[in-house]
Design an enzyme around this catalytic site. Structure first.
Site, mmCIF file in Angstrom:
data_model
loop_
_atom_site.group_PDB
_atom_site.id
_atom_site.type_symbol
_atom_site.label_atom_id
_atom_site.label_comp_id
_atom_site.label_asym_id
_atom_site.label_seq_id
_atom_site.Cartn_x
_atom_site.Cartn_y
_atom_site.Cartn_z
ATOM 1 N N ALA A 35 -15.277 68.306 5.729
ATOM 2 C CA ALA A 35 -13.899 68.014 5.713
ATOM 3 C C ALA A 35 -12.747 68.591 6.294
ATOM 4 C CB ALA A 35 -13.744 67.677 4.309
ATOM 5 N N ARG A 47 -11.112 67.598 -2.102
ATOM 6 C CA ARG A 47 -11.483 68.783 -3.116
ATOM 7 C C ARG A 47 -10.244 69.337 -3.628
ATOM 8 N NH1 ARG A 47 -15.877 68.522 -0.263
ATOM 9 N NH2 ARG A 47 -17.783 68.158 -1.018
ATOM 10 N N GLN A 113 -20.942 65.976 7.696
ATOM 11 C CA GLN A 113 -20.740 65.350 6.518
ATOM 12 C C GLN A 113 -19.564 64.221 6.438
ATOM 13 O OE1 GLN A 113 -20.379 69.560 4.730
ATOM 14 N NE2 GLN A 113 -21.499 68.664 3.102
ATOM 15 N N ASP A 116 -15.582 59.826 9.083
ATOM 16 C CA ASP A 116 -14.278 59.311 9.703
ATOM 17 C C ASP A 116 -14.378 59.093 10.940
ATOM 18 O OD1 ASP A 116 -14.307 61.809 11.098
ATOM 19 O OD2 ASP A 116 -13.219 62.582 9.419
ATOM 20 N N HIS A 131 -23.832 61.621 5.779
ATOM 21 C CA HIS A 131 -23.095 60.836 4.728
ATOM 22 C C HIS A 131 -22.722 59.385 5.327
ATOM 23 C CE1 HIS A 131 -21.895 64.691 2.423
ATOM 24 N NE2 HIS A 131 -23.234 64.431 2.393
ATOM 25 N N CYS A 139 -23.865 43.827 4.437
ATOM 26 C CA CYS A 139 -24.272 42.808 3.233
ATOM 27 C C CYS A 139 -25.169 43.468 2.425
ATOM 28 C CB CYS A 139 -24.622 41.351 3.855
ATOM 29 S SG CYS A 139 -25.172 40.487 2.252
ATOM 30 N N CYS A 142 -28.307 40.275 2.669
ATOM 31 C CA CYS A 142 -28.897 39.863 4.020
ATOM 32 C C CYS A 142 -28.988 41.026 5.043
ATOM 33 C CB CYS A 142 -28.542 38.365 4.573
ATOM 34 S SG CYS A 142 -26.953 38.611 5.217
ATOM 35 N N ASP A 246 -6.990 79.007 10.736
ATOM 36 C CA ASP A 246 -6.900 77.575 10.913
ATOM 37 C C ASP A 246 -8.026 77.257 12.020
ATOM 38 O OD1 ASP A 246 -4.890 75.237 11.193
ATOM 39 O OD2 ASP A 246 -5.534 75.539 13.235
ATOM 40 N N VAL A 247 -8.588 76.055 11.535
ATOM 41 C CA VAL A 247 -9.867 75.553 12.202
ATOM 42 C C VAL A 247 -9.509 75.416 13.787
ATOM 43 C CG1 VAL A 247 -9.806 73.369 11.526
ATOM 44 C CG2 VAL A 247 -11.843 74.315 12.110
HETATM 45 ZN ZN ZN Z 1 -25.259 38.271 3.435
#
Ligand code: ZN
Length: 264
Positions: A35, A47, A113, A116, A131, A139, A142, A246-247
């Protein structure tokens, strides 16, 4: 003394060039992101309490497979605005730094992870989304799937995304709490982690299993681990390089150091 000056003085100058050297030496480098790499894009880490979309909900209550089955209207009342918000979010220079390393042939893959889509938007080609991703929803009866943009057309009057073919429930293709991680993606991630000579961990506290075990696989097969993350991780003592600023600044410094190596 102004905070900015203090921060500059307090930071050790060596980690970025050292990491650039390790990247150049490594025959196989894999990044593992969480994240923290998306926070500069405006996506809060859930978090961190009291931030953004997570302010009034407990993700451990609403973002679960049980909640989806029990009360899909409530589930979607949370996820629908989240989808809308995430659809427009753009990658930041930290995502771009990783795709730049891949373009230079210095990074084999990104395991993330995050759900986005920002690594993909930043141009990363080999991406393992352990993730899942908000990119599609399917669906549950189906199996028909729709893009993020198409899901908006599936909602019924109760606010539940419903399959127009079989009236089954439509679920985002993200791993909800209570669901197992996709087997193929985890197998690929584990194979890469075991083969990596260097694993670059970015923006993850490395606490959520089974992903948290991946740096351990790299270490166990003789590889190195580098960590660019605010806050502590279970692998700090084993890390060959540790950066916790800072990343965007940290990864920017690493790419600049890589460029300096090639010029030098
Ligand atoms: Zn369906």
């Amino acid at each position: 003394m102004p905070a900015r000056v203090r921060k500059t003085l307090g930071r050790h100058p060596a980690p970025a060039p050292e990491l650039a050297r390790l990247l150049k030496e490594s025959g196989c480098t894999v990044a593992l992101t969480g994240a923290g790499i998306s926070v500069p894009s405006g996506i809060p880490d859930f978090r961190t309490p009291g931030t953004g979309i997570w302010e009034n909900v407990d993700p451990f209550e609403v973002a679960t497979i049980e909640a989806f089955r029990r009360d899909p209207a409530r589930f979607w009342s949370f996820y629908r605005p989240r989808f809308e918000a995430l659809g427009d979010v753009q990658p930041n220079p930290a995502h771009e730094a990783l795709s730049e390393l891949e373009r230079r042939g210095m990074l084999e893959a990104v395991i993330t992870q995050n759900v986005d889509r920002l690594h993909r938007k930043a141009g990363t080609r080999r991406l393992i989304e352990v993730h899942g991703s908000i990119d599609t929803s399917s669906c549950t009866s189906c199996g028909t799937s729709w893009s993020l943009e198409e899901v908006e057309g599936l909602f019924d009057d109760a606010g539940v995304a419903t399959c127009p073919h079989c009236l089954g429930g439509v679920k985002p293709d993200v791993v909800l709490f209570g669901e197992l991680l996709p087997e193929a993606a985890m197998a690929e991630a584990q194979e890469l982690a075991a083969r990596a000579e260097l694993m670059l961990c970015v923006g993850s506290s490395l606490e959520v299993h089974p992903v948290a075990g991946l740096p351990g696989l790299t270490l166990a097969s003789g590889g190195r681990v580098a960590i660019i993350t605010k806050g502590s991780t279970p692998y700090d003592d084993d890390a060959a390089v540790r950066m916790d600023g800072d990343v965007v600044d940290d990864l920017g410094a690493v790419v600049a150091a890589v460029e300096a190596l090639h010029l030098g």
